[in-house]
Motif scaffolding. Sequence first.
Motif, PDB file in Angstrom:
ATOM      1  N   GLN A 106      -1.304  16.499  34.786  1.00  0.00           N
ATOM      2  CA  GLN A 106      -1.044  15.383  33.203  1.00  0.00           C
ATOM      3  C   GLN A 106       0.131  15.578  33.455  1.00  0.00           C
ATOM      4  O   GLN A 106       1.229  16.152  33.709  1.00  0.00           O
ATOM      5  CB  GLN A 106      -1.426  16.030  31.710  1.00  0.00           C
ATOM      6  CG  GLN A 106      -0.912  15.787  30.826  1.00  0.00           C
ATOM      7  CD  GLN A 106      -1.948  16.423  29.356  1.00  0.00           C
ATOM      8  OE1 GLN A 106      -1.931  17.203  29.992  1.00  0.00           O
ATOM      9  NE2 GLN A 106      -2.129  15.174  28.387  1.00  0.00           N
ATOM     10  N   PHE A 107       0.396  13.837  33.747  1.00  0.00           N
ATOM     11  CA  PHE A 107       2.133  14.234  33.455  1.00  0.00           C
ATOM     12  C   PHE A 107       2.839  13.811  32.324  1.00  0.00           C
ATOM     13  O   PHE A 107       3.940  13.860  32.055  1.00  0.00           O
ATOM     14  CB  PHE A 107       2.458  12.668  34.776  1.00  0.00           C
ATOM     15  CG  PHE A 107       2.268  12.315  35.713  1.00  0.00           C
ATOM     16  CD1 PHE A 107       3.194  12.721  36.695  1.00  0.00           C
ATOM     17  CD2 PHE A 107       1.101  11.919  36.435  1.00  0.00           C
ATOM     18  CE1 PHE A 107       3.576  13.473  38.261  1.00  0.00           C
ATOM     19  CE2 PHE A 107       0.981  12.906  37.752  1.00  0.00           C
ATOM     20  CZ  PHE A 107       2.069  13.392  38.865  1.00  0.00           C
ATOM     21  N   VAL A 108       2.420  12.667  31.711  1.00  0.00           N
ATOM     22  CA  VAL A 108       2.926  12.789  30.046  1.00  0.00           C
ATOM     23  C   VAL A 108       1.328  12.932  29.311  1.00  0.00           C
ATOM     24  O   VAL A 108      -0.054  12.140  29.412  1.00  0.00           O
ATOM     25  CB  VAL A 108       3.380  11.474  30.014  1.00  0.00           C
ATOM     26  CG1 VAL A 108       5.106  11.591  30.032  1.00  0.00           C
ATOM     27  CG2 VAL A 108       3.105  10.191  30.891  1.00  0.00           C
ATOM     28  N   TRP A 109       1.779  13.186  28.183  1.00  0.00           N
ATOM     29  CA  TRP A 109       0.173  13.339  27.239  1.00  0.00           C
ATOM     30  C   TRP A 109      -0.218  11.638  27.137  1.00  0.00           C
ATOM     31  O   TRP A 109       1.105  11.039  26.342  1.00  0.00           O
ATOM     32  CB  TRP A 109       0.468  14.281  25.870  1.00  0.00           C
ATOM     33  CG  TRP A 109      -0.288  14.622  25.106  1.00  0.00           C
ATOM     34  CD1 TRP A 109      -1.702  15.420  24.887  1.00  0.00           C
ATOM     35  CD2 TRP A 109      -1.105  13.291  24.208  1.00  0.00           C
ATOM     36  NE1 TRP A 109      -2.269  15.462  24.590  1.00  0.00           N
ATOM     37  CE2 TRP A 109      -2.562  14.209  23.232  1.00  0.00           C
ATOM     38  CE3 TRP A 109      -0.456  12.311  23.132  1.00  0.00           C
ATOM     39  CZ2 TRP A 109      -2.910  13.639  22.364  1.00  0.00           C
ATOM     40  CZ3 TRP A 109      -1.057  12.137  22.110  1.00  0.00           C
ATOM     41  CH2 TRP A 109      -2.110  12.613  22.080  1.00  0.00           C
ATOM     42  N   PRO A 110      -1.259  11.160  26.611  1.00  0.00           N
ATOM     43  CA  PRO A 110      -3.107  12.027  26.825  1.00  0.00           C
ATOM     44  C   PRO A 110      -3.250  11.688  28.128  1.00  0.00           C
ATOM     45  O   PRO A 110      -4.630  12.173  28.547  1.00  0.00           O
ATOM     46  CB  PRO A 110      -3.492  12.063  25.698  1.00  0.00           C
ATOM     47  CG  PRO A 110      -3.090  10.169  25.139  1.00  0.00           C
ATOM     48  CD  PRO A 110      -1.211  10.439  25.695  1.00  0.00           C
ATOM     49  N   ILE A 111      -2.107  11.145  29.329  1.00  0.00           N
ATOM     50  CA  ILE A 111      -3.300  10.259  30.481  1.00  0.00           C
ATOM     51  C   ILE A 111      -2.877  11.259  31.299  1.00  0.00           C
ATOM     52  O   ILE A 111      -2.029  12.698  31.890  1.00  0.00           O
ATOM     53  CB  ILE A 111      -1.946   9.612  30.600  1.00  0.00           C
ATOM     54  CG1 ILE A 111      -1.513   8.785  29.762  1.00  0.00           C
ATOM     55  CG2 ILE A 111      -2.496   8.642  32.219  1.00  0.00           C
ATOM     56  CD1 ILE A 111      -0.309   7.301  30.195  1.00  0.00           C
ATOM     57  N   ARG A 112      -4.512  12.048  31.690  1.00  0.00           N
ATOM     58  CA  ARG A 112      -4.506  12.675  33.001  1.00  0.00           C
ATOM     59  C   ARG A 112      -5.214  12.408  34.395  1.00  0.00           C
ATOM     60  O   ARG A 112      -5.662  10.746  33.788  1.00  0.00           O
ATOM     61  CB  ARG A 112      -5.987  13.717  32.016  1.00  0.00           C
ATOM     62  CG  ARG A 112      -5.120  14.860  31.742  1.00  0.00           C
ATOM     63  CD  ARG A 112      -6.398  15.769  31.101  1.00  0.00           C
ATOM     64  NE  ARG A 112      -5.700  16.236  30.122  1.00  0.00           N
ATOM     65  CZ  ARG A 112      -6.089  17.759  29.348  1.00  0.00           C
ATOM     66  NH1 ARG A 112      -7.788  17.790  30.744  1.00  0.00           N
ATOM     67  NH2 ARG A 112      -5.910  18.113  28.861  1.00  0.00           N
ATOM     68  N   ALA A 113      -4.515  12.357  35.093  1.00  0.00           N
ATOM     69  CA  ALA A 113      -4.688  11.534  36.421  1.00  0.00           C
ATOM     70  C   ALA A 113      -5.638  12.911  37.373  1.00  0.00           C
ATOM     71  O   ALA A 113      -5.360  14.133  37.626  1.00  0.00           O
ATOM     72  CB  ALA A 113      -3.500  10.942  37.590  1.00  0.00           C
ATOM     73  N   GLU A 114      -6.735  11.893  38.078  1.00  0.00           N
ATOM     74  CA  GLU A 114      -7.390  12.539  38.642  1.00  0.00           C
ATOM     75  C   GLU A 114      -6.920  13.421  40.102  1.00  0.00           C
ATOM     76  O   GLU A 114      -5.781  11.737  40.502  1.00  0.00           O
ATOM     77  CB  GLU A 114      -9.007  11.788  39.194  1.00  0.00           C
ATOM     78  CG  GLU A 114     -10.009  12.326  40.224  1.00  0.00           C
ATOM     79  CD  GLU A 114     -10.991  11.463  41.130  1.00  0.00           C
ATOM     80  OE1 GLU A 114     -11.891  11.816  40.919  1.00  0.00           O
ATOM     81  OE2 GLU A 114     -10.534  10.692  41.338  1.00  0.00           O
ATOM     82  N   TYR A 115      -7.561  14.391  40.418  1.00  0.00           N
ATOM     83  CA  TYR A 115      -6.598  15.062  42.058  1.00  0.00           C
ATOM     84  C   TYR A 115      -7.555  15.235  42.471  1.00  0.00           C
ATOM     85  O   TYR A 115      -8.125  17.058  42.133  1.00  0.00           O
ATOM     86  CB  TYR A 115      -5.590  15.699  41.013  1.00  0.00           C
ATOM     87  CG  TYR A 115      -4.645  16.265  42.065  1.00  0.00           C
ATOM     88  CD1 TYR A 115      -3.790  16.223  42.604  1.00  0.00           C
ATOM     89  CD2 TYR A 115      -4.839  17.416  42.860  1.00  0.00           C
ATOM     90  CE1 TYR A 115      -2.701  16.787  43.178  1.00  0.00           C
ATOM     91  CE2 TYR A 115      -4.346  18.111  43.532  1.00  0.00           C
ATOM     92  CZ  TYR A 115      -2.407  17.808  43.804  1.00  0.00           C
ATOM     93  OH  TYR A 115      -1.625  18.429  44.401  1.00  0.00           O
ATOM     94  N   VAL A 116      -8.824  14.698  43.464  1.00  0.00           N
ATOM     95  CA  VAL A 116      -9.368  15.804  44.179  1.00  0.00           C
ATOM     96  C   VAL A 116      -9.154  16.452  45.059  1.00  0.00           C
ATOM     97  O   VAL A 116      -8.504  15.503  46.351  1.00  0.00           O
ATOM     98  CB  VAL A 116     -10.998  14.556  45.035  1.00  0.00           C
ATOM     99  CG1 VAL A 116     -11.122  14.577  45.356  1.00  0.00           C
ATOM    100  CG2 VAL A 116     -10.358  13.753  43.331  1.00  0.00           C
ATOM    101  N   ILE A 117      -9.046  17.362  45.794  1.00  0.00           N
ATOM    102  CA  ILE A 117      -8.853  18.079  46.801  1.00  0.00           C
ATOM    103  C   ILE A 117     -10.068  17.672  47.636  1.00  0.00           C
ATOM    104  O   ILE A 117     -10.759  18.171  48.053  1.00  0.00           O
ATOM    105  CB  ILE A 117      -8.873  19.647  46.601  1.00  0.00           C
ATOM    106  CG1 ILE A 117      -7.650  19.502  45.723  1.00  0.00           C
ATOM    107  CG2 ILE A 117      -8.360  20.296  47.904  1.00  0.00           C
ATOM    108  CD1 ILE A 117      -7.146  21.203  45.635  1.00  0.00           C
ATOM    109  N   ALA A 118      -9.752  16.580  48.762  1.00  0.00           N
ATOM    110  CA  ALA A 118     -10.707  16.008  49.248  1.00  0.00           C
ATOM    111  C   ALA A 118     -11.055  17.176  50.755  1.00  0.00           C
ATOM    112  O   ALA A 118     -12.022  16.698  52.018  1.00  0.00           O
ATOM    113  CB  ALA A 118     -10.741  14.909  49.013  1.00  0.00           C
ATOM    114  N   TYR A 119      -9.614  17.433  51.334  1.00  0.00           N
ATOM    115  CA  TYR A 119      -9.894  18.097  52.833  1.00  0.00           C
ATOM    116  C   TYR A 119      -8.991  19.121  52.391  1.00  0.00           C
ATOM    117  O   TYR A 119      -7.848  19.310  51.627  1.00  0.00           O
ATOM    118  CB  TYR A 119      -9.232  17.221  54.200  1.00  0.00           C
ATOM    119  CG  TYR A 119      -9.231  17.455  55.160  1.00  0.00           C
ATOM    120  CD1 TYR A 119     -10.454  18.196  55.923  1.00  0.00           C
ATOM    121  CD2 TYR A 119      -7.851  18.251  55.531  1.00  0.00           C
ATOM    122  CE1 TYR A 119     -10.208  18.904  56.986  1.00  0.00           C
ATOM    123  CE2 TYR A 119      -7.638  19.030  56.822  1.00  0.00           C
ATOM    124  CZ  TYR A 119      -8.252  19.680  57.175  1.00  0.00           C
ATOM    125  OH  TYR A 119      -8.891  20.049  58.532  1.00  0.00           O
TER     126      TYR A 119
END
Length: 189
Positions: A106-119
């Motif tokens: 979350q950079f700014v409320w209320p927006i959240r971005a997906e963050y996948v640890i893929a490797y």
Amino acid sequence: MSALASVFAAAVLLFFSGCAHRPAAPLHAVEKVDLARFMGDWYVIAHIPSRPERNAHNAIESYVLAQDGRIETTFRYRNTPDGPLKTMHPVGRVEPGSDNAVWSMQFVWPIRAEYVIAYLDADYRYTIVGRSKRDYVWIMARAPEISDEKYAELRQRVQDMGYALDGLRRVPQAWPERAAWDGAGDRGG
């Protein structure tokens, strides 16, 4: 542009970037992440960048696990090797049921971005973080330099995840602090 304006622009861009795209297959996450081992500094070796970081030099993503379970993040970079230091401070939250491998940032409320640890290698020295939309990706390491062979391997992994490599940018890591760097970590493959 001020740091706050950059963070807001990144959040808006992340939010609207997926509106025009058809859904992609979910990005496969690693099986499990030991959060305590994952915390600390990660040098951004290459990325398909968001707008604020498109000219980043000396980029480092740092994670600290807060007592409430949030992941306090500091992203530091310069737009030129000797330019002023810029920082962003998103807050990460582990998504339930992901064994710590999928976060929302979350950079700014209320927006959240997906963050996948893929490797993530077994020694927690190299990681690839991406998104199911295949719009952004980050190749990171515990040291500011990696061998050309290791970079080629990680680049291939990114392509195998379904990313187009034409937007992949190697992040210059030319540290003014290099003399103080203790050499811990990997300079080779």
